[in-house]
Design a protein around this motif. Structure first.
Motif, mmCIF file in Angstrom:
data_model
loop_
_atom_site.group_PDB
_atom_site.id
_atom_site.type_symbol
_atom_site.label_atom_id
_atom_site.label_comp_id
_atom_site.label_asym_id
_atom_site.label_seq_id
_atom_site.Cartn_x
_atom_site.Cartn_y
_atom_site.Cartn_z
ATOM 1 N N SER A 96 0.821 -1.203 0.000
ATOM 2 C CA SER A 96 0.000 0.000 0.000
ATOM 3 C C SER A 96 0.857 1.257 0.000
ATOM 4 N N ARG A 97 2.088 1.164 0.539
ATOM 5 C CA ARG A 97 2.927 2.361 0.593
ATOM 6 C C ARG A 97 3.770 2.576 -0.655
ATOM 7 N N THR A 98 4.087 1.497 -1.345
ATOM 8 C CA THR A 98 5.040 1.618 -2.449
ATOM 9 C C THR A 98 4.403 1.450 -3.821
ATOM 10 N N CYS A 99 3.433 0.543 -3.918
ATOM 11 C CA CYS A 99 3.016 0.099 -5.243
ATOM 12 C C CYS A 99 1.897 0.946 -5.846
ATOM 13 N N THR A 100 1.854 0.929 -7.177
ATOM 14 C CA THR A 100 0.746 1.574 -7.874
ATOM 15 C C THR A 100 -0.258 0.528 -8.340
ATOM 16 N N SER A 101 0.162 -0.751 -8.352
ATOM 17 C CA SER A 101 -0.780 -1.809 -8.731
ATOM 18 C C SER A 101 -0.336 -3.118 -8.104
ATOM 19 N N ILE A 102 -1.283 -4.038 -7.975
ATOM 20 C CA ILE A 102 -0.916 -5.323 -7.388
ATOM 21 C C ILE A 102 -1.492 -6.488 -8.183
ATOM 22 N N GLY A 103 -0.845 -7.635 -7.983
ATOM 23 C CA GLY A 103 -1.369 -8.882 -8.500
ATOM 24 C C GLY A 103 -1.224 -9.892 -7.372
ATOM 25 N N VAL A 104 -2.165 -10.798 -7.268
ATOM 26 C CA VAL A 104 -2.057 -11.819 -6.234
ATOM 27 C C VAL A 104 -1.990 -13.183 -6.900
ATOM 28 N N LEU A 105 -0.990 -13.947 -6.495
ATOM 29 C CA LEU A 105 -0.781 -15.273 -7.050
ATOM 30 C C LEU A 105 -1.163 -16.283 -5.981
ATOM 31 N N ASN A 106 -1.954 -17.263 -6.364
ATOM 32 C CA ASN A 106 -2.304 -18.312 -5.417
ATOM 33 C C ASN A 106 -2.099 -19.657 -6.081
ATOM 34 N N GLN A 107 -1.220 -20.454 -5.513
ATOM 35 C CA GLN A 107 -0.904 -21.774 -6.082
ATOM 36 C C GLN A 107 -0.632 -21.698 -7.582
ATOM 37 N N VAL A 120 -4.961 -14.632 -9.149
ATOM 38 C CA VAL A 120 -6.345 -14.595 -8.677
ATOM 39 C C VAL A 120 -6.858 -13.173 -8.494
ATOM 40 N N PHE A 121 -5.939 -12.187 -8.601
ATOM 41 C CA PHE A 121 -6.380 -10.810 -8.464
ATOM 42 C C PHE A 121 -5.376 -9.899 -9.150
ATOM 43 N N ARG A 122 -5.901 -8.832 -9.803
ATOM 44 C CA ARG A 122 -5.006 -7.894 -10.472
ATOM 45 C C ARG A 122 -5.739 -6.578 -10.583
#
Ligand code: ATP
Ligand code: MG
Lengths: 316, 248
Positions: free
Chosen positions: B199-210, B214-216
């Protein structure tokens, strides 16, 4: 080739690799031991010859006084090159071990440093790293052999009784070339398993096992030379029993028996070949060495190029 | 020109039967600070290894600055900077000697000047003459970062850059990453576990699960929708159902 920009990373990797292994203590220690033994071999040859010569000269004085006929100087009956026969043993023992460690460390030093991923994300081909390491090994071995050559040449020049003729000097030069080739085989083995083995210990153990096999086991199978005799430059050239077994093993396994090939070459070049020696091997000894060095060199270069570069370090 | 600095299609890496990364289709735009989240073993490092040309994908494609990481790996590497997890350099060499070596390998012209500029940017010029072997983890990370940006790459891959750093070290590193992104326009691709970092550094995120994405989304949209940092954590946990085995 010829493209300097494309070769720049290779040159850089070579100098970096040589600088890194020069700082490795095991490398320095073994190289030093080898060079000390070279000096010892040279000194022993020199001292034995001087002693025999001194005794001869005194006997000449005595015999002249007695009015007897003077026999020829035994020192001059043997080739001066045979003085260096112990060199052949030191090269195949400590020299080969030093070469294994140098080849191994050329790869292990980067693996231990954990810098492989940093190298492999630079704009150069994987094979560039392999070529650079192979060239670094050739340079390191050449340095070792050149140093030995300098020491031995100095010994010859210090022995006024001996004059090497042109043919003698060229045989000596070829001997060093062949020694370098022989050491390269082991250096490349060290490099190959330094790259291919999962752990540092296994990477050293496999080439050392190959070295033991070549030096002590194969000669026993091919020529019935027991391990102790294999250490002696002259008795290692004893004839194999004239049985069918040794005829076949000598012919078929002989080309792989590199330690024997190297000893045969050394004996021919340094003039200590027993007159009774019969060569039963399918291909010439020099060809064996050349093929082995080129073959293992190619495999080692490829092994480095195909290493797992994701790992910073050896597996824990 | 393509605005995507990282672009993967159906990127997959299998180890035997186990797929470490599964059909990953992910794009990161120029100038983004992308945070890649996921449990231990989710496949984040494997993804970075494929994107940095260190590991051959089993199937699928990946482009970095429009260059295929498999077929044009040399060209791709010119655009890449990489700081592995627990980055290490040659301990028996000084920081400057290490940087000089890597700068030359990257084909940097006038490497000495570039090293000075880089060390000044990272506020650690004083480290140059010291042996890397004597460095603390934080200082090693700093020189590790320096070696990765010497050639001013378009995209910088960071694998768990804050792992093992103290709170002060984490803050310093975070500031450096943000400055690097703003001043040089470097796209950042960063693996992490730490939601607070995201939350402090990024402008976007992606979540990897197995191994699966699963999220972008952009941080803007995420905060719009989920509000505070604690809800970001809830979001993360909701998209990564904890497995009984292996999830530490
Ligand atoms: N060389 C390998 N051989 C077999 N399996 C591997 C190999 N490398 C990684 N894996 C497996 O692939 C999966 C993904 O690993 P990876 O290191 O990419 O995860 P990660 O998200 O980076 O985890 P962490 O947060 O712990 O760093 C894991 O299940 C791991 O065990
Ligand atoms: Mg990881």
């Amino acid at each position: 080739m010829g493209n300097t920009a494309a070769n720049a990373p290779i040159r850089l990797l070579i100098s970096q690799s040589l600088a890194t292994i020069a700082r490795e203590r095991t490398v320095a220690l073994l190289a030093l031991l080898f060079l000390v033994l070279v000096v010892v071999a040279a000194y022993l040859g020199w001292s034995a010859t001087s002693t025999v010569n001194a005794i001869y000269l005194r006997s000449v004085d005595y015999m002249t006084a007695q009015g007897q006929t003077i026999p020829s100087n035994p020192v001059l009956d043997t080739s001066p090159l045979a003085l260096l026969r112990n060199m052949a043993t030191y090269v195949s023992l400590i020299g080969a071990l030093a070469a294994i460690v140098v080849g191994h460390q050329l790869i292990a030093s980067d693996r231990k440093a954990g810098t492989m991923p940093l190298l492999a994300t630079r704009p150069m081909r994987g094979i560039d790293l392999g070529i650079a390491k192979a060239v670094a090994l050739v340079i390191a071995i050449a340095a070792l052999v050149t140093f030995a050559a300098v020491i031995n040449t100095a010994t010859f020049l210090a022995l006024p009784e001996f004059r090497l003729d042109g043919a003698g000097w060229s045989k000596l030069a070829v001997f060093y070339g062949m020694s370098g080739l022989y050491l390269l085989v082991f250096g490349f083995l060290g490099m190959w398993f330094g790259a291919a083995a999962k752990s540092e210990t296994v990477g050293l153990l496999i080439p050392v096992t190959v070295w033991l096999t070549l030096t002590f086991v194969l000669p026993q199978i091919t020529s019935n030379i027991n391990p102790v005799a294999a250490l002696n430059p002259v008795s290692a050239l004893a004839d194999a029993p004239a049985s069918a077994f040794f005829q076949v093993t000598g012919w078929a396994l002989g080309p792989f028996s590199l330690a024997e090939a190297y000893r045969v070459i050394s004996a021919q070049l340094l003039d200590f070949m027993p007159p009774t020696y019969v060569d039963r091997v399918a291909i010439p000894a020099a060809a064996s060495l050349l093929i082995a060095a080129a073959g293992v060199g190619a495999i080692a270069t490829r092994a480095v190029a195909r290493m797992d570069m994701t790992k910073g370090d050896y597996d824990a | 020109m393509n605005t995507y600095v990282v672009e993967t299609r159906q990127l997959t890496k299998r180890y035997g039967d186990h797929a470490a990364v599964k059909n990953l289709s992910l794009s990161v735009e120029r100038g983004e600070v992308f945070g890649f989240l996921g449990h231990n073993g989710a496949g984040k490092t494997t993804t970075i290894h494929m994107l940095t040309t260190l590991l051959k994908p089993t199937s699928g494609t990946a482009l970095v600055c429009g260059k295929s990481v498999t077929d044009q790996s040399l060209e791709a590497r010119r655009h890449i900077g990489y700081v592995p997890e627990n980055v290490r350099l040659y301990d028996t060499m000084t920081a400057r000697a290490n940087l000089l070596f890597f700068a030359r390998l990257s084909g940097v012209e006038n490497p000495d000047r570039r090293i000075d500029e880089t060390l000044d940017f990272l506020e650690c010029r004083d480290l140059a003459p010291r042996l890397v072997g004597s460095f603390s983890k934080g200082l090693r990370q700093r020189i590790g970062l320096a070696q990765a940006i010497l050639h001013r790459p378009d995209v910088l891959f960071l694998d768990e850059p804050t792992s093992g750093l103290d709170p002060m070290g984490i803050k310093t590193l975070r500031d450096l990453i943000v400055r690097l992104n703003r001043e040089f326009g470097t796209t950042i691709f960063m693996n992490t576990h730490l939601i607070s970092e995201i939350s402090r550094t990024c402008t976007s995120i992606g979540v990897l699960n197995q191994g699966e994405l699963v999220f972008r989304d952009t941080i803007e949209k995420v905060t719009e929708r989920y509000g505070s940092e604690s809800s970001l954590e809830e979001l993360y946990l909701s998209v990564t159902p904890v497995q009984a085995k292996g999830a530490a």
